[in-house]
Design an enzyme around this catalytic site. Structure first.
Site, PDB file in Angstrom:
ATOM      1  N   SER A  69      17.050  17.742   3.305  1.00 12.88           N
ATOM      2  CA  SER A  69      17.604  18.986   3.841  1.00 12.88           C
ATOM      3  C   SER A  69      17.800  18.859   5.344  1.00 12.88           C
ATOM      4  O   SER A  69      17.447  17.836   5.952  1.00 12.88           O
ATOM      5  CB  SER A  69      16.679  20.170   3.535  1.00 12.88           C
ATOM      6  OG  SER A  69      15.416  19.985   4.176  1.00 12.88           O
TER       7      SER A  69
ATOM      8  N   SER B  72      12.467  16.320  19.884  1.00 10.46           N
ATOM      9  CA  SER B  72      12.819  17.733  20.010  1.00 10.46           C
ATOM     10  C   SER B  72      12.877  18.074  21.494  1.00 10.46           C
ATOM     11  O   SER B  72      12.285  17.361  22.320  1.00 10.46           O
ATOM     12  CB  SER B  72      11.754  18.598  19.326  1.00 10.46           C
ATOM     13  OG  SER B  72      11.920  19.972  19.625  1.00 10.46           O
TER      14      SER B  72
ATOM     15  N   TYR C 171       2.969  20.523  17.699  1.00 10.38           N
ATOM     16  CA  TYR C 171       4.313  19.978  17.553  1.00 10.38           C
ATOM     17  C   TYR C 171       4.747  19.267  18.832  1.00 10.38           C
ATOM     18  O   TYR C 171       5.295  18.153  18.791  1.00 10.38           O
ATOM     19  CB  TYR C 171       5.265  21.123  17.221  1.00 10.38           C
ATOM     20  CG  TYR C 171       6.683  20.725  16.899  1.00 10.38           C
ATOM     21  CD1 TYR C 171       6.990  20.013  15.740  1.00 10.38           C
ATOM     22  CD2 TYR C 171       7.732  21.100  17.742  1.00 10.38           C
ATOM     23  CE1 TYR C 171       8.302  19.677  15.441  1.00 10.38           C
ATOM     24  CE2 TYR C 171       9.041  20.779  17.440  1.00 10.38           C
ATOM     25  CZ  TYR C 171       9.324  20.059  16.288  1.00 10.38           C
ATOM     26  OH  TYR C 171      10.629  19.733  15.991  1.00 10.38           O
TER      27      TYR C 171
ATOM     28  N   LYS D 215       5.743  15.356  19.219  1.00 13.39           N
ATOM     29  CA  LYS D 215       7.098  14.986  19.614  1.00 13.39           C
ATOM     30  C   LYS D 215       7.139  14.286  20.969  1.00 13.39           C
ATOM     31  O   LYS D 215       7.954  13.383  21.186  1.00 13.39           O
ATOM     32  CB  LYS D 215       8.000  16.226  19.614  1.00 13.39           C
ATOM     33  CG  LYS D 215       8.247  16.804  18.219  1.00 13.39           C
ATOM     34  CD  LYS D 215       8.914  15.791  17.289  1.00 13.39           C
ATOM     35  CE  LYS D 215       9.344  16.434  15.982  1.00 13.39           C
ATOM     36  NZ  LYS D 215      10.046  15.464  15.097  1.00 13.39           N
TER      37      LYS D 215
END
Length: 275
Positions: free
Chosen positions: A20, A142, A155, A159
């Protein structure tokens, strides 16, 4: 797309997190440019749906945290077309919770998936690529891997770490014909915030308005692939304030060149001989 169709024709491209979002969009875009696509993720049914849109594809479902499954998938991926030309470390999960309220297990789970598993995926391929003297590695970081963003401490840690690993790896592989690209997306219209972990590790279950208004995954994938084709090492895919923040923290090309020059000048050999 016309200018890079020939560049990617018949290349074997392996994408994790391909069921996805960005991963699926990358698969479809690379397929449109003539590549052979290897699709990995945990949801075999959704991977099959993406594969149906790719004229030449191989589905290798597995959990990126399972080392034995990863090793088996790597062997099959390399054997399919005689090698993996491009690999995307894309699998990941986000977060929406304050550090003050977040269970330590959430940190372990996010770093395991977003950082450690992506390193393991790459480590299984670098010997193969360096031995062939060619290949490209791409890491989906990100904007939160450039700028510390509230509600995403785990996160951001993962990252930022992924970008650091990739930058160091780029220098090590700079004399071996393997390119390394780090991609810093901003808000892309995917289920990333809906699937994000909350303070107790449960899924959030709802999206953010900024994500819903974000860049379409297909457009983001097109930008990423074009930038790779142009040889960009650090690729920012964002709009508005997110793009501005990413650009403020962009690593100068001169710095990448300086570190690569250290390797070309024998830095690794000197360090190893001193040991």
């Amino acid at each position: 797309m016309t200018n890079t169709t020939e560049q990617f024709a018949d290349k074997a491209v392996w994408i994790t997190g391909a069921s996805s979002g960005i991963g699926a969009a990358l698969a479809r875009e690379f397929a449109a440019r003539g590549a052979n696509i290897i699709l990995s993720g945990r949801d075999e049914e959704r991977l099959a749906e993406v594969a149906a849109d790719c004229s030449s594809s191989l589905v290798l479902p597995f959990d990126v945290r399972n080392d034995d499954a990863l090793a088996g998938a790597t062997e099959k991926a390399i054997a399919w077309k005689g090698g993996v030309d491009i690999a995307f470390a894309n699998a990941g999960i986000s977060q929406r919770s304050q550090a003050l309220k977040t269970d330590m297990q959430v940190y372990r789970d996010i770093i395991d998936v977003d950082l450690t598993a992506q390193i393991a995926f790459t480590q299984g391929l670098i010997g193969h690529m360096a031995g062939r003297g060619s290949g490209a590695l791409a890491f989906i970081s990100s904007i939160a891997g450039k700028v510390g963003v509230p509600m995403r401490t785990a996160y951001c840690a993962a990252k930022f770490g992924l970008a650091g690993y990739a930058d160091a790896l780029r220098a090590e592989l700079s004399q071996k014909g393997v390119s390394v690209h780090v991609i810093f997306p901003g808000s892309i219209a995917t289920d990333v915030s809906r699937n994000a972990l909350t303070a107790d590790g449960s899924k959030r279950g709802r999206s953010d308005a900024i994500i819903d208004r974000g860049i379409r995954p297909g457009d983001a994938a097109n930008t990423m692939i074009d930038a790779m084709a142009a040889g960009e090492r650090e690729i920012i895919v964002a709009d508005g304030m997110e793009k501005a923040m990413g650009e403020m923290r962009r690593t100068p090309d001169q710095l990448f060149d300086q570190v690569a020059a250290m390797v070309a000048d024998g830095y690794i050999e000197r360090m190893e001989s001193e040991g």
